[in-house]
Design a protein around this motif. Sequence first.
Motif, PDB file in Angstrom:
ATOM      1  N   ARG A  72      51.154 -18.132   3.194  1.00  0.00           N
ATOM      2  CA  ARG A  72      50.668 -17.395   4.370  1.00  0.00           C
ATOM      3  C   ARG A  72      49.158 -17.494   4.426  1.00  0.00           C
ATOM      4  N   PRO A  73      48.602 -17.551   5.634  1.00  0.00           N
ATOM      5  CA  PRO A  73      47.149 -17.726   5.750  1.00  0.00           C
ATOM      6  C   PRO A  73      46.375 -16.501   5.275  1.00  0.00           C
ATOM      7  N   LEU A  74      45.174 -16.758   4.790  1.00  0.00           N
ATOM      8  CA  LEU A  74      44.266 -15.670   4.442  1.00  0.00           C
ATOM      9  C   LEU A  74      43.921 -14.885   5.693  1.00  0.00           C
ATOM     10  N   LYS A  75      43.764 -13.592   5.527  1.00  0.00           N
ATOM     11  CA  LYS A  75      43.177 -12.753   6.571  1.00  0.00           C
ATOM     12  C   LYS A  75      41.744 -12.497   6.148  1.00  0.00           C
ATOM     13  N   PHE A  76      40.868 -12.336   7.112  1.00  0.00           N
ATOM     14  CA  PHE A  76      39.486 -11.982   6.827  1.00  0.00           C
ATOM     15  C   PHE A  76      39.246 -10.631   7.473  1.00  0.00           C
ATOM     16  N   LEU A  77      38.963  -9.643   6.640  1.00  0.00           N
ATOM     17  CA  LEU A  77      38.896  -8.262   7.094  1.00  0.00           C
ATOM     18  C   LEU A  77      37.480  -7.728   7.002  1.00  0.00           C
ATOM     19  N   ALA A  78      37.116  -6.902   7.986  1.00  0.00           N
ATOM     20  CA  ALA A  78      35.788  -6.287   8.024  1.00  0.00           C
ATOM     21  C   ALA A  78      35.533  -5.542   6.726  1.00  0.00           C
ATOM     22  N   ALA A  79      34.346  -5.761   6.178  1.00  0.00           N
ATOM     23  CA  ALA A  79      33.992  -5.142   4.895  1.00  0.00           C
ATOM     24  C   ALA A  79      32.527  -4.720   4.906  1.00  0.00           C
ATOM     25  N   ALA A  95      35.300  -3.386  -1.093  1.00  0.00           N
ATOM     26  CA  ALA A  95      36.698  -3.773  -1.272  1.00  0.00           C
ATOM     27  C   ALA A  95      37.389  -2.606  -1.973  1.00  0.00           C
ATOM     28  N   ASP A  96      38.038  -1.753  -1.179  1.00  0.00           N
ATOM     29  CA  ASP A  96      38.614  -0.517  -1.702  1.00  0.00           C
ATOM     30  C   ASP A  96      40.132  -0.571  -1.866  1.00  0.00           C
ATOM     31  N   ALA A  97      40.705  -1.756  -1.755  1.00  0.00           N
ATOM     32  CA  ALA A  97      42.159  -1.894  -1.860  1.00  0.00           C
ATOM     33  C   ALA A  97      42.459  -3.158  -2.662  1.00  0.00           C
ATOM     34  N   TRP A  98      43.736  -3.495  -2.746  1.00  0.00           N
ATOM     35  CA  TRP A  98      44.195  -4.677  -3.470  1.00  0.00           C
ATOM     36  C   TRP A  98      45.086  -5.486  -2.548  1.00  0.00           C
ATOM     37  N   ASP A  99      44.968  -6.815  -2.599  1.00  0.00           N
ATOM     38  CA  ASP A  99      45.840  -7.648  -1.774  1.00  0.00           C
ATOM     39  C   ASP A  99      47.133  -7.968  -2.516  1.00  0.00           C
ATOM     40  N   ALA A 100      47.933  -8.868  -1.947  1.00  0.00           N
ATOM     41  CA  ALA A 100      49.241  -9.198  -2.523  1.00  0.00           C
ATOM     42  C   ALA A 100      49.143  -9.834  -3.906  1.00  0.00           C
ATOM     43  N   TYR A 101      47.983 -10.381  -4.258  1.00  0.00           N
ATOM     44  CA  TYR A 101      47.783 -11.013  -5.559  1.00  0.00           C
ATOM     45  C   TYR A 101      47.016 -10.113  -6.527  1.00  0.00           C
ATOM     46  N   GLY A 102      46.799  -8.871  -6.143  1.00  0.00           N
ATOM     47  CA  GLY A 102      46.076  -7.953  -7.008  1.00  0.00           C
ATOM     48  C   GLY A 102      44.588  -8.198  -7.048  1.00  0.00           C
ATOM     49  N   ILE A 103      44.058  -8.812  -5.994  1.00  0.00           N
ATOM     50  CA  ILE A 103      42.624  -9.084  -5.881  1.00  0.00           C
ATOM     51  C   ILE A 103      42.009  -7.994  -5.014  1.00  0.00           C
ATOM     52  N   LYS A 104      40.850  -7.501  -5.426  1.00  0.00           N
ATOM     53  CA  LYS A 104      40.163  -6.482  -4.637  1.00  0.00           C
ATOM     54  C   LYS A 104      39.891  -7.015  -3.234  1.00  0.00           C
ATOM     55  N   ALA A 105      40.158  -6.153  -2.227  1.00  0.00           N
ATOM     56  CA  ALA A 105      40.014  -6.539  -0.827  1.00  0.00           C
ATOM     57  C   ALA A 105      39.842  -5.285   0.009  1.00  0.00           C
ATOM     58  N   PRO A 106      39.425  -5.436   1.254  1.00  0.00           N
ATOM     59  CA  PRO A 106      39.430  -4.281   2.146  1.00  0.00           C
ATOM     60  C   PRO A 106      40.875  -3.852   2.424  1.00  0.00           C
ATOM     61  N   PRO A 107      41.077  -2.623   2.866  1.00  0.00           N
ATOM     62  CA  PRO A 107      42.437  -2.203   3.236  1.00  0.00           C
ATOM     63  C   PRO A 107      42.968  -3.062   4.377  1.00  0.00           C
ATOM     64  N   ARG A 144      27.826  -9.554  10.357  1.00  0.00           N
ATOM     65  CA  ARG A 144      29.008  -8.754  10.036  1.00  0.00           C
ATOM     66  C   ARG A 144      29.639  -9.381   8.801  1.00  0.00           C
ATOM     67  N   ILE A 145      30.068  -8.545   7.875  1.00  0.00           N
ATOM     68  CA  ILE A 145      30.610  -9.022   6.605  1.00  0.00           C
ATOM     69  C   ILE A 145      32.127  -8.858   6.594  1.00  0.00           C
ATOM     70  N   ALA A 146      32.801  -9.884   6.087  1.00  0.00           N
ATOM     71  CA  ALA A 146      34.254  -9.855   5.914  1.00  0.00           C
ATOM     72  C   ALA A 146      34.571 -10.282   4.490  1.00  0.00           C
ATOM     73  N   LEU A 147      35.758  -9.886   4.052  1.00  0.00           N
ATOM     74  CA  LEU A 147      36.284 -10.334   2.766  1.00  0.00           C
ATOM     75  C   LEU A 147      37.715 -10.800   2.988  1.00  0.00           C
ATOM     76  N   PRO A 148      38.177 -11.752   2.161  1.00  0.00           N
ATOM     77  CA  PRO A 148      39.538 -12.261   2.341  1.00  0.00           C
ATOM     78  C   PRO A 148      40.588 -11.269   1.849  1.00  0.00           C
ATOM     79  N   TYR A 149      41.745 -11.364   2.468  1.00  0.00           N
ATOM     80  CA  TYR A 149      42.917 -10.587   2.063  1.00  0.00           C
ATOM     81  C   TYR A 149      44.068 -11.585   1.990  1.00  0.00           C
ATOM     82  N   THR A 150      44.615 -11.775   0.795  1.00  0.00           N
ATOM     83  CA  THR A 150      45.722 -12.705   0.604  1.00  0.00           C
ATOM     84  C   THR A 150      47.026 -11.971   0.865  1.00  0.00           C
ATOM     85  N   VAL A 151      47.765 -12.447   1.871  1.00  0.00           N
ATOM     86  CA  VAL A 151      49.018 -11.800   2.260  1.00  0.00           C
ATOM     87  C   VAL A 151      50.161 -12.230   1.341  1.00  0.00           C
ATOM     88  N   GLY A 152      50.194 -13.507   0.981  1.00  0.00           N
ATOM     89  CA  GLY A 152      51.241 -14.013   0.113  1.00  0.00           C
ATOM     90  C   GLY A 152      51.270 -15.530   0.130  1.00  0.00           C
TER      91      GLY A 152
END
Length: 153
Positions: free
Chosen positions: A46-53, A58-70, A35-43
């Motif tokens: 705050r700890p990284l989230k790892f989201l199913a991908a 990576a169809d969205a952007w995290d709090a730092y403007g980095i491509k990430a899953p929604p 199963r593949i995950a990608l990081p999502y930076t909340v801020g």
Amino acid sequence: MLTPATGQVVSGYVAMRGELDPGPALLALENEGCRIALPYTVGKGRPLKFLAAPGARADAWDAYGIKAPPVEVEALVPDILIVPLAAFDREGYRLGYGGGFYDAAMAHLRSTKPLIAVGLAFAVQEVGTIPRQPHDARLDWIVTEREAIYISR
């Protein structure tokens, strides 16, 4: 040799700043049943989230403007964490981009379960010694286009 088992969660990253792209490896691992995950930076702080991908998408952007899953997709807990490197040494230490997000993530994950941390970089990013601080987490492997370096503990 590092061989992930079917069903294990492997988290990579979306390459930027000329980083070595883990995308092809993530797709190959997914084809092998991971199963593949990608990081999502909340801020900051705050700890990284790892989201199913699935498909390493990576169809969205995290709090730092980095491509990430929604942010709404399933959160996963990585068994293997592939991290980008600005520089590395053969002791398993890395320089990132100064946020401390991966060091904190490795420390947290290792406090809850076994984790294999793999740094991905170009061979020219190797330096003699990375300056260390107490919170810096060591990698288990470093993989370049030339070799896979196992870091013994």
